[in-house]
Design an enzyme around this catalytic site. Structure first.
Site, PDB file in Angstrom:
ATOM      1  N   LYS A  27       7.297  -1.384  15.772  1.00 20.90           N
ATOM      2  CA  LYS A  27       8.600  -1.222  16.409  1.00 20.90           C
ATOM      3  C   LYS A  27       8.648  -2.061  17.690  1.00 20.90           C
ATOM      4  O   LYS A  27       7.631  -2.553  18.171  1.00 20.90           O
ATOM      5  CB  LYS A  27       8.851   0.251  16.740  1.00 20.90           C
ATOM      6  CG  LYS A  27       7.804   0.860  17.682  1.00 20.90           C
ATOM      7  CD  LYS A  27       8.075   2.316  17.960  1.00 20.90           C
ATOM      8  CE  LYS A  27       7.023   2.868  18.917  1.00 20.90           C
ATOM      9  NZ  LYS A  27       7.308   4.248  19.334  1.00 20.90           N
ATOM     10  N   ARG A 126      11.181  16.040  21.937  1.00 22.78           N
ATOM     11  CA  ARG A 126      11.981  14.849  21.724  1.00 22.78           C
ATOM     12  C   ARG A 126      12.786  15.082  20.456  1.00 22.78           C
ATOM     13  O   ARG A 126      13.782  15.792  20.486  1.00 22.78           O
ATOM     14  CB  ARG A 126      11.064  13.615  21.645  1.00 22.78           C
ATOM     15  CG  ARG A 126      11.786  12.289  21.783  1.00 22.78           C
ATOM     16  CD  ARG A 126      10.836  11.128  22.019  1.00 22.78           C
ATOM     17  NE  ARG A 126       9.929  10.910  20.892  1.00 22.78           N
ATOM     18  CZ  ARG A 126       9.003   9.949  20.865  1.00 22.78           C
ATOM     19  NH1 ARG A 126       8.860   9.146  21.914  1.00 22.78           N
ATOM     20  NH2 ARG A 126       8.222   9.792  19.812  1.00 22.78           N
ATOM     21  N   TYR A 252      14.896 -16.462  47.350  1.00 25.25           N
ATOM     22  CA  TYR A 252      16.094 -15.697  47.670  1.00 25.25           C
ATOM     23  C   TYR A 252      15.833 -14.669  48.770  1.00 25.25           C
ATOM     24  O   TYR A 252      14.787 -14.010  48.797  1.00 25.25           O
ATOM     25  CB  TYR A 252      16.595 -14.958  46.426  1.00 25.25           C
ATOM     26  CG  TYR A 252      17.290 -15.847  45.420  1.00 25.25           C
ATOM     27  CD1 TYR A 252      18.451 -16.542  45.765  1.00 25.25           C
ATOM     28  CD2 TYR A 252      16.790 -15.990  44.130  1.00 25.25           C
ATOM     29  CE1 TYR A 252      19.099 -17.345  44.845  1.00 25.25           C
ATOM     30  CE2 TYR A 252      17.436 -16.803  43.195  1.00 25.25           C
ATOM     31  CZ  TYR A 252      18.585 -17.468  43.565  1.00 25.25           C
ATOM     32  OH  TYR A 252      19.225 -18.271  42.650  1.00 25.25           O
ATOM     33  N   MET A 301      15.212 -15.226  38.518  1.00 27.16           N
ATOM     34  CA  MET A 301      15.530 -14.938  37.130  1.00 27.16           C
ATOM     35  C   MET A 301      14.712 -15.808  36.169  1.00 27.16           C
ATOM     36  O   MET A 301      14.214 -15.322  35.154  1.00 27.16           O
ATOM     37  CB  MET A 301      17.021 -15.147  36.859  1.00 27.16           C
ATOM     38  CG  MET A 301      17.423 -14.827  35.424  1.00 27.16           C
ATOM     39  SD  MET A 301      19.182 -15.090  35.099  1.00 27.16           S
ATOM     40  CE  MET A 301      19.909 -13.748  36.023  1.00 27.16           C
TER      41      MET A 301
END
Length: 358
Positions: A27, A126, A252, A301
């Site tokens: 997964k 869960r 930044y 980023m």
């Protein structure tokens, strides 16, 4: 490193009884690695089951030609048609879902009883049927001939933490009781499973009929760490090198400050690629030519600046290890107050995956 995946897979297999089956968890893009390649590799090595979280993940594997049985951990009603079409096997965790899926099977062209997996909530809180719902569950399942109970399972909440061992033993005992009663009531020979990677190494009595191997296969397990091989290395390159004078700022918000004349390298990776922004301002490091350089300023980023003043040989185009063998993913997890799972799964899909076999 596909050889490392196979090595780790077989190492865990060696800890199992000869008749214990293995479900490999692929997964979340195979924990950030790439589900198709890993699933193909494991299918070649005859893994018994593959586990995914969502239907779309299973469909991707089927479209890639993977025929190994696939369990879907979190199916939705709107995906039932696709599940049946692609021969995926859903986890059933509520009476509503049970009724809805049985109806979907009845209204489909599927011939015979469709395989499903029943999950009990033994303490994770869960998904899953409550212990008090056992008798009602038996009654419902007896009246649904279009479904075949392929497995009964549960999830361990703290198998990797010694301080929770009493809770784990309680979970195991409860699961054994619930699953055995369900098997007896239905006269079923369904597979039982509850152990995850740490459950395999710390609770050998929890093997039942199958185990679910996840993070251990990708190289992380406290008990076997010294024997496991590194599967994933995250690397980038140096785009540019600059000299920064004492008193100048970097990045930044001018968060990085040069306390003396320094040499910095701009690395082609940022938080959009999975480099956690919490590693900004000296907390995180990278490895260049086997030497460490600290991140200076904020992680951007798409780029990150690193102080390479103590790595004079560093030049444009050089390879940079973000994590792998020089800097372990567990170190990054510790610094960012998380777990290796998040470090791996956080790698963006825009980062190119390269697979190799020696």
């Amino acid at each position: 490193d596909l050889n490392a995946v196979v090595h780790n897979f077989k190492l865990f297999q060696s800890k199992l009884n000869s008749n214990t089956r293995v479900m490999a968890m692929v997964k979340a893009f195979s924990y950030g690695v790439s589900s198709v390649e890993i699933a193909k590799l494991l299918s070649f090595h005859r893994v018994d089951y593959l586990g995914v979280a969502y239907t779309d993940e299973g469909i991707t594997l089927r479209k890639a030609g993977i025929a190994t049985p696939i369990m879907v951990l979190n199916p939705e009603e709107r995906s039932f048609g696709a599940i049946i079409k692609h021969n995926l096997e859903p986890e059933i965790f509520s009476f509503e879902l049970l009724k809805q899926f049985a109806l979907a099977v009845d209204n489909s062209d599927y011939k015979g009883a469709y395989p499903v997996h029943i999950v009990f909530d033994t303490g994770m809180r869960r998904l899953g049927f409550e212990p008090k719902q056992l008798n009602k569950l038996v009654d419902h399942l007896k009246n649904l001939p279009s479904l075949e109970i392929k497995s009964i399972f549960s999830h361990l909440a703290g198998s990797d933490e010694e301080g929770l061992d009493d809770f784990t033993h309680d979970q195991l005992a409860l699961f054994d009781t619930l699953s055995q009663e369900l098997l007896n009531a239905l006269k079923s020979n369904a597979i039982r499973h509850i152990a995850n990677s740490s459950g395999i190494t710390r609770f050998p009595e929890a093997q039942f009929d199958m185990v679910r191997l996840g993070i251990g296969m990708y190289g992380f397990n406290k008990e076997l760490q010294s024997q496991l091989q590194t599967v994933v290395k995250l690397k980038s390159t140096i785009s540019q090198i600059k000299h920064v004078s004492k008193g100048e700022s970097v990045g930044y918000g001018r968060k990085g400050r040069a306390m003396k004349d320094i040499r910095i390298a701009t690395i082609a990776i940022g938080y959009a690629d999975g480099l956690n922004r919490l590693l900004s301002n000296g907390l995180g490091e990278v490895s260049i030519h086997g030497k460490r350089g600290a991140i200076i300023g904020n992680v951007c980023m798409d780029m990150t600046m690193v102080d390479v003043s103590k790595i004079p040989e560093a030049k444009v185009g050089d390879q940079v290890e973000i994590f792998g063998e020089e800097i372990l993913a567990t170190e990054i997890a510790t610094k960012t107050n998380t777990i290796p799972y998040e470090v791996l799964t956080g790698i963006s899909e825009r980062v190119k995956r390269v697979f190799f076999v020696d």
